[in-house]
Design a protein around this motif. Structure first.
Motif, PDB file in Angstrom:
ATOM      1  N   GLY A  48       0.795  -1.234   0.000  1.00 54.79           N
ATOM      2  CA  GLY A  48       0.000   0.000   0.000  1.00 54.79           C
ATOM      3  C   GLY A  48       0.822   1.276   0.000  1.00 54.79           C
ATOM      4  N   TYR A  49       2.159   1.157  -0.033  1.00 48.22           N
ATOM      5  CA  TYR A  49       3.015   2.339   0.004  1.00 48.22           C
ATOM      6  C   TYR A  49       3.681   2.583  -1.353  1.00 48.22           C
ATOM      7  CZ  TYR A  49       2.742   2.840   5.082  1.00 48.22           C
ATOM      8  OH  TYR A  49       2.298   3.051   6.366  1.00 48.22           O
ATOM      9  N   HIS A  50       4.008   3.870  -1.566  1.00 53.77           N
ATOM     10  CA  HIS A  50       4.887   4.260  -2.664  1.00 53.77           C
ATOM     11  C   HIS A  50       6.169   4.810  -2.040  1.00 53.77           C
ATOM     12  CE1 HIS A  50       1.314   3.798  -5.089  1.00 53.77           C
ATOM     13  NE2 HIS A  50       2.017   4.016  -6.200  1.00 53.77           N
ATOM     14  N   PHE A  51       7.194   5.004  -2.881  1.00 46.98           N
ATOM     15  CA  PHE A  51       8.498   5.378  -2.352  1.00 46.98           C
ATOM     16  C   PHE A  51       9.085   6.539  -3.161  1.00 46.98           C
ATOM     17  CE2 PHE A  51       7.567   0.910  -2.039  1.00 46.98           C
ATOM     18  CZ  PHE A  51       7.582   0.722  -0.665  1.00 46.98           C
ATOM     19  N   VAL A  52       9.778   7.415  -2.431  1.00 45.98           N
ATOM     20  CA  VAL A  52      10.299   8.638  -3.039  1.00 45.98           C
ATOM     21  C   VAL A  52      11.563   8.318  -3.837  1.00 45.98           C
ATOM     22  CG1 VAL A  52      11.205  10.947  -2.591  1.00 45.98           C
ATOM     23  CG2 VAL A  52       9.335  10.039  -1.188  1.00 45.98           C
ATOM     24  N   ASN A  53      11.571   8.729  -5.103  1.00 47.90           N
ATOM     25  CA  ASN A  53      12.697   8.482  -5.996  1.00 47.90           C
ATOM     26  C   ASN A  53      13.397   9.801  -6.343  1.00 47.90           C
ATOM     27  OD1 ASN A  53      14.451   7.060  -7.648  1.00 47.90           O
ATOM     28  ND2 ASN A  53      13.091   7.104  -9.419  1.00 47.90           N
ATOM     29  N   LYS A  54      13.550  10.653  -5.326  1.00 51.47           N
ATOM     30  CA  LYS A  54      14.178  11.960  -5.519  1.00 51.47           C
ATOM     31  C   LYS A  54      14.650  12.468  -4.166  1.00 51.47           C
ATOM     32  CE  LYS A  54      13.303  16.538  -7.572  1.00 51.47           C
ATOM     33  NZ  LYS A  54      13.938  17.309  -6.501  1.00 51.47           N
ATOM     34  N   GLU A  55      15.757  13.161  -4.175  1.00 48.60           N
ATOM     35  CA  GLU A  55      16.245  13.760  -2.936  1.00 48.60           C
ATOM     36  C   GLU A  55      15.422  15.010  -2.631  1.00 48.60           C
ATOM     37  OE1 GLU A  55      17.987  14.065   0.458  1.00 48.60           O
ATOM     38  OE2 GLU A  55      18.699  12.505  -0.910  1.00 48.60           O
ATOM     39  N   ASP A  56      14.839  15.089  -1.422  1.00 48.40           N
ATOM     40  CA  ASP A  56      14.066  16.256  -0.974  1.00 48.40           C
ATOM     41  C   ASP A  56      12.933  16.596  -1.947  1.00 48.40           C
ATOM     42  OD1 ASP A  56      15.680  16.493   1.249  1.00 48.40           O
ATOM     43  OD2 ASP A  56      17.079  17.860   0.273  1.00 48.40           O
ATOM     44  N   LEU A  57      11.955  15.721  -2.016  1.00 52.55           N
ATOM     45  CA  LEU A  57      10.777  15.942  -2.854  1.00 52.55           C
ATOM     46  C   LEU A  57       9.834  16.916  -2.147  1.00 52.55           C
ATOM     47  CD1 LEU A  57       9.056  15.208  -5.338  1.00 52.55           C
ATOM     48  CD2 LEU A  57       8.155  13.276  -4.013  1.00 52.55           C
ATOM     49  N   GLN A  58       9.449  17.977  -2.845  1.00 58.74           N
ATOM     50  CA  GLN A  58       8.576  19.001  -2.246  1.00 58.74           C
ATOM     51  C   GLN A  58       7.144  18.481  -2.069  1.00 58.74           C
ATOM     52  OE1 GLN A  58       8.799  22.468  -4.760  1.00 58.74           O
ATOM     53  NE2 GLN A  58      10.598  23.268  -3.692  1.00 58.74           N
ATOM     54  N   ILE A  59       6.573  18.851  -0.921  1.00 56.36           N
ATOM     55  CA  ILE A  59       5.153  18.580  -0.652  1.00 56.36           C
ATOM     56  C   ILE A  59       4.424  19.923  -0.712  1.00 56.36           C
ATOM     57  CG2 ILE A  59       3.480  17.595   0.949  1.00 56.36           C
ATOM     58  CD1 ILE A  59       5.795  16.080   2.274  1.00 56.36           C
ATOM     59  N   LEU A  60       3.475  20.045  -1.643  1.00 58.32           N
ATOM     60  CA  LEU A  60       2.736  21.299  -1.804  1.00 58.32           C
ATOM     61  C   LEU A  60       1.345  21.185  -1.216  1.00 58.32           C
ATOM     62  CD1 LEU A  60       3.776  22.246  -5.464  1.00 58.32           C
ATOM     63  CD2 LEU A  60       4.928  22.803  -3.304  1.00 58.32           C
ATOM     64  N   GLU A  61       0.800  22.360  -0.915  1.00 57.50           N
ATOM     65  CA  GLU A  61      -0.529  22.405  -0.316  1.00 57.50           C
ATOM     66  C   GLU A  61      -1.608  22.018  -1.312  1.00 57.50           C
ATOM     67  OE1 GLU A  61      -2.652  25.329   2.878  1.00 57.50           O
ATOM     68  OE2 GLU A  61      -1.827  26.280   1.080  1.00 57.50           O
ATOM     69  N   THR A  62      -1.431  22.407  -2.596  1.00 57.06           N
ATOM     70  CA  THR A  62      -2.385  22.061  -3.655  1.00 57.06           C
ATOM     71  C   THR A  62      -1.597  21.519  -4.849  1.00 57.06           C
ATOM     72  OG1 THR A  62      -2.291  24.238  -4.693  1.00 57.06           O
ATOM     73  CG2 THR A  62      -3.918  23.922  -2.921  1.00 57.06           C
ATOM     74  N   ALA A  63      -2.344  21.068  -5.859  1.00 55.87           N
ATOM     75  CA  ALA A  63      -1.712  20.495  -7.053  1.00 55.87           C
ATOM     76  C   ALA A  63      -1.343  21.585  -8.056  1.00 55.87           C
ATOM     77  CB  ALA A  63      -2.639  19.467  -7.678  1.00 55.87           C
ATOM     78  N   GLN A  64      -0.671  22.623  -7.563  1.00 59.35           N
ATOM     79  CA  GLN A  64      -0.232  23.731  -8.420  1.00 59.35           C
ATOM     80  C   GLN A  64       1.259  23.982  -8.171  1.00 59.35           C
ATOM     81  OE1 GLN A  64      -2.199  25.220 -10.634  1.00 59.35           O
ATOM     82  NE2 GLN A  64      -4.043  24.068 -10.013  1.00 59.35           N
TER      83      GLN A  64
END
Length: 326
Positions: free
Chosen positions: A184-200
């Protein structure tokens, strides 16, 4: 010619010699001795020919020459006949077991029979019996050694197979645990992936998530290339192109995939506003001030002009860095 005939010949020679030779140089006793010698030589010669007639030579699978003598029972003319029969039967049994690659345990008995033959009939040729028994003795020593080595190898192989079974069960258990953990998990394939408040692209940044971190994708529907995710207590959007559904699919060269497989790894740093940062700094200073008070046992005061001081043992004000009072 039998023994009696040889004795007669010897006696006759003695009588003739006694009659014609001066001073009786050959006596009657000498004739008897000569006859006995003729008889003994004749017996030995006959036994030698008998041995040659019934001796077989065989080249073994090891390339060795095996010499065997098997005189038929009705041809054995010896006082040691019973022992000869016993020795030949024992050797034949040993030969049969040798050909079947079985153990040979009667060599000592055969040697005893050979010793009895030699004691009873010195003229019987036992050399082939002895060489054949020595061959079986060497074979048995070699067989026992190989058997022990094979048993040692079998035990080592058994231990190795047991170790492999334990390792296999351990790996299977670890694999099962791993599959349950990553389901049920996915995994980050990038160093320091940004998390944004919206899809913009210009949306507020909520934080960053590190390489190999476990992430829950709440909605796989892509909006502007983003998917909604949850990591720790942050819910936001990340670019789906930097997510993979298998740790082995991570392509960043320096990614520590093995460590991520061993335990659920999540590393998130939250983005804070200026106000939040100011408040955090204030709290840090307050904590430092309280710690200073605890360490020195002093109480600090702020003066009317903003200075920071404490009262020493003489009742005087001692000013310190005003940040201590902040």
């Amino acid at each position: 010619m039998n023994t009696l005939n040889y004795l007669k010949v010897g006696l006759l020679l003695a009588l003739l010699s006694f009659s014609y030779v001066s001073n009786a140089q050959i006596s009657l006793n000498d004739g008897l001795k000569l006859g006995k010698k003729f008889a003994k030589d004749a017996k030995a010669n006959k036994k030698s020919k008998l041995a040659e007639q019934y001796t077989i030579k065989e080249t073994t699978s090891e390339g060795l020459e095996l010499i065997m003598m098997r005189v038929p029972i009705d041809k054995i003319k010896s006082d040691a006949k019973n022992s000869i029969i016993e020795a030949q039967n024992g050797l034949q049994t040993a030969y049969t077991r040798y050909k079947s690659k079985m153990s040979i345990e009667n060599v000592d008995r055969i040697r005893q029979d050979i010793s009895r033959i030699r004691a009873i009939d010195r003229d019987w040729l036992v050399a082939s019996y002895e060489s054949e028994s020595e061959f079986y003795q060497s074979y048995e020593k070699k067989r026992v050694k190989e058997e022990r080595e094979a048993e040692k190898k079998r035990k080592l192989d058994e231990l190795e197979n047991q170790r492999k079974r334990v390792d296999s069960l351990k790996k299977a258990s670890e694999e099962k645990e791993y599959q349950n953990r990553v389901r049920g998990y996915h995994f980050v394939n990038k160093e320091d992936l940004q998390i944004l408040e919206t899809a913009q692209n210009n949306s507020k940044q909520l934080g960053k998530v590190s390489l190999c971190s476990y992430i829950k994708v709440l909605d796989t529907t892509k909006v502007n290339g983003y998917v909604e995710i949850k990591v720790d207590d942050i819910t936001g959007y990340v670019l789906s192109e930097y997510l993979v559904n298998d740790l082995d699919k991570i392509t960043v060269p320096y990614a520590d995939i093995q460590s991520a497989k061993k335990s659920m790894f999540t590393s998130v740093s939250k983005t804070v506003s200026e106000e939040e940062a100011k408040e955090l700094r204030r709290l840090a200073k307050e904590q430092e001030r309280q710690q200073n008070n605890i360490n020195t046992g002093r109480k600090y005061y702020r003066g009317p002009r903003g200075g920071c001081y404490y009262i020493d043992s003489g009742g005087n004000k001692q000013y310190v860095d005003r940040n201590i009072c902040n």
